[in-house]
Write a protein that holds these residues in place. Structure first.
Motif, PDB file in Angstrom:
ATOM      1  N   ILE A  56      23.880   9.941  50.253  1.00  0.00           N
ATOM      2  CA  ILE A  56      24.395  10.152  50.825  1.00  0.00           C
ATOM      3  C   ILE A  56      24.674  11.415  49.616  1.00  0.00           C
ATOM      4  N   PRO A  57      24.635  13.063  50.145  1.00  0.00           N
ATOM      5  CA  PRO A  57      24.924  14.032  49.267  1.00  0.00           C
ATOM      6  C   PRO A  57      25.980  13.995  48.197  1.00  0.00           C
ATOM      7  N   GLY A  58      26.933  13.896  48.820  1.00  0.00           N
ATOM      8  CA  GLY A  58      28.180  13.037  47.549  1.00  0.00           C
ATOM      9  C   GLY A  58      29.724  12.643  48.601  1.00  0.00           C
ATOM     10  N   VAL A  59      30.438  12.097  47.991  1.00  0.00           N
ATOM     11  CA  VAL A  59      31.749  11.664  48.769  1.00  0.00           C
ATOM     12  C   VAL A  59      32.680  12.374  49.224  1.00  0.00           C
ATOM     13  N   PRO A  60      32.995  12.001  50.547  1.00  0.00           N
ATOM     14  CA  PRO A  60      33.992  13.179  50.959  1.00  0.00           C
ATOM     15  C   PRO A  60      35.611  12.847  49.711  1.00  0.00           C
ATOM     16  N   THR A  61      36.515  14.127  49.494  1.00  0.00           N
ATOM     17  CA  THR A  61      37.548  13.646  49.110  1.00  0.00           C
ATOM     18  C   THR A  61      38.914  13.041  49.715  1.00  0.00           C
ATOM     19  N   PHE A  62      38.828  12.700  50.404  1.00  0.00           N
ATOM     20  CA  PHE A  62      40.176  11.074  51.108  1.00  0.00           C
ATOM     21  C   PHE A  62      39.464   9.963  50.378  1.00  0.00           C
ATOM     22  N   ILE A  63      37.623   9.848  50.774  1.00  0.00           N
ATOM     23  CA  ILE A  63      37.486   8.588  49.990  1.00  0.00           C
ATOM     24  C   ILE A  63      38.285   8.466  48.526  1.00  0.00           C
ATOM     25  N   TRP A  64      37.662   9.622  47.705  1.00  0.00           N
ATOM     26  CA  TRP A  64      38.638   8.849  46.488  1.00  0.00           C
ATOM     27  C   TRP A  64      39.714   9.163  46.410  1.00  0.00           C
ATOM     28  N   ASN A  65      40.453   9.794  47.304  1.00  0.00           N
ATOM     29  CA  ASN A  65      42.294   9.718  46.997  1.00  0.00           C
ATOM     30  C   ASN A  65      42.971   7.939  47.825  1.00  0.00           C
ATOM     31  N   LEU A  66      41.538   8.087  48.742  1.00  0.00           N
ATOM     32  CA  LEU A  66      41.950   6.953  49.041  1.00  0.00           C
ATOM     33  C   LEU A  66      41.651   4.940  48.410  1.00  0.00           C
ATOM     34  N   SER A  67      40.787   5.437  47.224  1.00  0.00           N
ATOM     35  CA  SER A  67      40.452   4.655  46.413  1.00  0.00           C
ATOM     36  C   SER A  67      41.586   4.918  45.311  1.00  0.00           C
ATOM     37  N   GLU A  68      41.718   5.839  44.732  1.00  0.00           N
ATOM     38  CA  GLU A  68      42.904   6.094  43.951  1.00  0.00           C
ATOM     39  C   GLU A  68      44.174   5.051  44.464  1.00  0.00           C
ATOM     40  N   THR A  69      44.280   5.528  45.700  1.00  0.00           N
ATOM     41  CA  THR A  69      45.878   4.629  45.931  1.00  0.00           C
ATOM     42  C   THR A  69      45.579   3.052  45.464  1.00  0.00           C
ATOM     43  N   ALA A  70      44.716   3.109  45.857  1.00  0.00           N
ATOM     44  CA  ALA A  70      44.100   1.172  46.044  1.00  0.00           C
ATOM     45  C   ALA A  70      44.249   1.298  45.119  1.00  0.00           C
ATOM     46  N   ASN A  71      43.424   1.675  44.050  1.00  0.00           N
ATOM     47  CA  ASN A  71      43.932   1.480  42.160  1.00  0.00           C
ATOM     48  C   ASN A  71      45.917   1.300  41.655  1.00  0.00           C
ATOM     49  N   GLU A  72      45.588   2.450  42.493  1.00  0.00           N
ATOM     50  CA  GLU A  72      47.897   2.647  41.994  1.00  0.00           C
ATOM     51  C   GLU A  72      48.218   1.526  42.518  1.00  0.00           C
ATOM     52  N   LYS A  73      48.141   0.948  43.223  1.00  0.00           N
ATOM     53  CA  LYS A  73      48.544  -0.437  44.751  1.00  0.00           C
ATOM     54  C   LYS A  73      48.216  -1.917  42.959  1.00  0.00           C
ATOM     55  N   ASN A  74      47.130  -1.962  43.530  1.00  0.00           N
ATOM     56  CA  ASN A  74      46.565  -2.891  42.002  1.00  0.00           C
ATOM     57  C   ASN A  74      47.732  -2.915  40.664  1.00  0.00           C
ATOM     58  N   ALA A  75      47.357  -1.771  40.555  1.00  0.00           N
ATOM     59  CA  ALA A  75      48.323  -1.364  39.235  1.00  0.00           C
ATOM     60  C   ALA A  75      49.829  -2.082  39.123  1.00  0.00           C
ATOM     61  N   GLN A  76      50.490  -1.570  40.450  1.00  0.00           N
ATOM     62  CA  GLN A  76      51.587  -2.243  40.523  1.00  0.00           C
ATOM     63  C   GLN A  76      51.610  -3.267  41.174  1.00  0.00           C
ATOM     64  N   VAL A  77      50.725  -4.113  41.122  1.00  0.00           N
ATOM     65  CA  VAL A  77      50.954  -5.675  41.529  1.00  0.00           C
ATOM     66  C   VAL A  77      50.484  -6.136  39.944  1.00  0.00           C
ATOM     67  N   LEU A  78      50.091  -5.474  38.390  1.00  0.00           N
ATOM     68  CA  LEU A  78      49.972  -6.259  37.398  1.00  0.00           C
ATOM     69  C   LEU A  78      51.065  -5.834  37.446  1.00  0.00           C
ATOM     70  N   LYS A  79      51.738  -4.700  37.113  1.00  0.00           N
ATOM     71  CA  LYS A  79      53.549  -4.662  36.906  1.00  0.00           C
ATOM     72  C   LYS A  79      54.160  -5.637  37.216  1.00  0.00           C
ATOM     73  N   THR A  80      54.179  -5.750  38.320  1.00  0.00           N
ATOM     74  CA  THR A  80      55.235  -6.566  38.986  1.00  0.00           C
ATOM     75  C   THR A  80      55.376  -8.161  38.541  1.00  0.00           C
ATOM     76  N   LEU A  81      53.769  -8.901  38.239  1.00  0.00           N
ATOM     77  CA  LEU A  81      53.171  -9.724  37.882  1.00  0.00           C
ATOM     78  C   LEU A  81      54.165 -10.083  36.314  1.00  0.00           C
ATOM     79  N   GLU A  82      54.095  -8.680  35.145  1.00  0.00           N
ATOM     80  CA  GLU A  82      53.968  -9.074  34.290  1.00  0.00           C
ATOM     81  C   GLU A  82      55.613  -8.910  33.909  1.00  0.00           C
ATOM     82  N   LYS A  83      56.436  -8.635  35.193  1.00  0.00           N
ATOM     83  CA  LYS A  83      58.153  -8.787  34.522  1.00  0.00           C
ATOM     84  C   LYS A  83      58.521 -10.139  33.903  1.00  0.00           C
TER      85      LYS A  83
END
Length: 565
Positions: A437-464
């Motif tokens: 495909i020519p390129g990836v829509p912005t909302f896909i990157w936004n969703l990916s970023e949100t997923a990364n943030e959620k993963n980071a939150q899991v790591l954060k709670t595991l480190e508490k």
């Protein structure tokens, strides 16, 4: 002429009526005459002669004279008067004095009924007298040999009656006096009094006979058997006390001494011929002796139970305490790394308190066993209750252990979930990179970023520290939702891009023929290169459907087949 005929008819009618009424009077006279003759022909005198078999003196002679006089009066006075009444009635009827005749016949009927009633009473009283004499005579003939047999039995087994033999001798003497009085009544003709005396004598004799028959067994029980059983019971209690059995609290010795006094009083009463107290105490004491033996046996069993079960009880309690101590150490370690729910801490503290209390109870139980102040039965109940408590606490402790060990299990599972989520996200990104495909829509990157943030939150709670596993599980759930959305939206976007290419390629065959279609396809291509795949597909599909309806469905079907293959 008519008057004469009427008069004659009236006279004839009167004569006929008079004859009828007179005939009725004659019929009544004949009936009462027959009644009178029937009474005269009754052999009442011979019936009265039956009494001659009895002693004609006293009451019997008075009754006989009364009956005889009454019968003679009937024969000599009342029946002749009846004859006169009947003649007078006939004479009155002959003279057509019918009301007078009826009065005379009514009086004669009343006299005849009175005679019948008196005769019936005489015969009934006679039968009663004869029956009473026969019944009482037969009963006396039965009682006399039984009374002699009873005295013989008393004489032959006098040793079984103790001092009461004199009482029973006197009782039999009194019965024989009453028997002699019966004969005096019969000789004097007082058969009614004789019958009453026989009725009383039967009851008294039955009572005395029952007492004499029952006395040896009752006397032996009160004098020998029961005192011996009480002595044996006292000896057994003393032996149990010497052997360390705790029977003092039962209070049997005082109760036994009380029964011994009561038995002594019963023997005194029995010597006087009084069986009532003994009849009451014997079943009561026999039942109570059985109860005492049962309780003593329970005490013996309880003592053996305590001696055999105390080591097991101590061992189980030590095991429980050791197990809890190990769990306590584990809890202290886990508290440094994990967050404990309020319910878990409450259960932990409750177990700690219950086990400490059980240990304290065992220490108190050990003191009571040594001090010998508490019965073995009570101690057994305490130990049995302790076993149940230990079993319950063991189950609760095991459940608590599983619960706290699940904390680490949940942590590991959370880390595995996090790894899976990361892999899904990486796979999706690689899939995007490999696509043409020519390129990836912005909302896909936004969703990916949100997923990364959620993963980071899991790591954060595991480190508490301490670890709040509930918070971790919540963060994992959120991360899974985010990655599911990324995967879903990415797959949908790629499907739309691929389908758009297929539609444009298919529609190119009409581009030269339809300028308007060519313009719309050019717009669709522009949107496609701007990453607006959904709008591009919508524009191309709409333009193609206007030229070739149903083409989009065929293209979609073809695409699905390729995916399956």
């Amino acid at each position: 002429m008519a008057y004469i005929i009427g008069t004659i008819l009236v006279i004839i009618a009167l004569i006929i009526v008079g004859l009828i009424l007179r005939k009725r009077v004659y019929d009544v006279v004949d009936r009462q005459e027959s009644w009178k003759m029937d009474i005269m022909n009754r052999n009442i005198a011979s019936e009265l002669q039956r009494i001659k078999n009895l002693n004609l003196s006293g009451e019997t002679q008075v009754k006989f004279e009364t009956w005889k006089e009454r019968w003679e009066y009937i024969i000599t006075r009342e029946l002749p008067d009846i004859e006169e009444y009947l003649l007078d009635a006939e004479e009155a009827a002959d003279r057509y004095r019918f009301s007078t005749a009826k009065k005379i016949l009514r009086k004669a009927d009343q006299t005849l009924q009175s005679i019948e009633s008196d005769i019936e009473n005489i015969l009934q009283e006679l039968d009663q007298l004869l029956e009473s004499e026969e019944t009482s005579r037969l009963e006396i003939e039965q009682i006399q040999p039984e009374m002699k047999e009873l005295r013989k039995k008393l004489s032959q087994h006098r040793y079984q009656y103790g001092k009461a033999d004199a009482h029973f001798d006197n009782a039999i003497d009194e019965l024989e006096k009453r028997l002699k009085q019966y004969h005096e009544f019969t000789q004097s003709g007082d058969y009614h009094e004789a019958q009453q005396l026989v009725d009383e004598l039967k009851v008294e004799f039955a009572t005395i006979r029952q007492q004499i028959n029952d006395f040896p067994t009752i006397y032996k029980s009160c004098k020998h058997d029961l005192p011996a059983q009480l002595d044996e019971l006292l000896t057994g209690i003393k032996g149990m006390k010497d052997d360390g059995y705790r029977v003092e609290h039962l209070g049997f010795e005082k109760e036994i001494h009380n029964y011994q006094r009561r038995l002594s009083d019963c023997v005194t009463s029995l010597d006087k011929g009084d069986l009532e107290d003994a009849r009451q105490i014997i079943p009561e004491l026999e039942e109570r002796i059985k109860e005492m033996y049962v309780l003593l046996e329970k005490e013996a069993i309880a003592k053996n139970y305590i001696e055999t079960q105390i080591p097991s009880y101590r061992h189980l309690l030590d095991e429980l305490s050791t197990s809890f101590h190990e769990t306590k150490i584990e809890v202290e370690e886990l508290k440094q790394a994990y967050y404990f729910e309020d319910g878990d801490m409450e259960k932990y503290l409750t177990l700690d308190k219950a086990i400490s209390q059980l240990r304290k109870q065992f220490d108190e139980l050990s003191i009571e066993i040594e001090n010998e102040d508490t019965s073995h039965m009570e101690l057994r109940e305490m130990i049995e209750a302790g076993f149940k408590q230990i079993e319950s606490l063991q189950a609760e402790l095991e459940a608590f252990k599983k619960r706290i060990r699940a904390l680490r299990k949940d942590e590991l599972e959370a880390k595995e979930k996090l790894s899976e989520v990361k892999n899904q996200l990486n796979d999706t990104l690689r899939k995007l990179n490999k696509s043409n495909i020519p390129g990836v829509p912005t909302f896909i990157w936004n969703l990916s970023e949100t997923a990364n943030e959620k993963n980071a939150q899991v790591l954060k709670t595991l480190e508490k520290k301490p670890l709040d596993i509930t918070e971790v599980q919540h963060a994992i759930t959120e991360a899974e939702k985010a990655i599911d959305t990324v995967v879903e939206q990415t797959d949908m976007m790629l499907d739309q891009a691929y389908l758009t290419e297929q539609v444009i390629q298919y529609a190119n065959r009409y581009r030269s023929q339809y300028p308007l279609l060519a313009a719309k396809l050019a717009e669709s291509e522009r949107l496609f290169r701007s990453y607006e795949y959904e709008l591009s597909l919508e524009q191309a599909a709409k333009a193609l459907e206007e030229i070739e309806p149903g083409a989009l469905k065929r293209i979609e079907a073809f695409q699905e087949e390729e995916v399956l293959n």
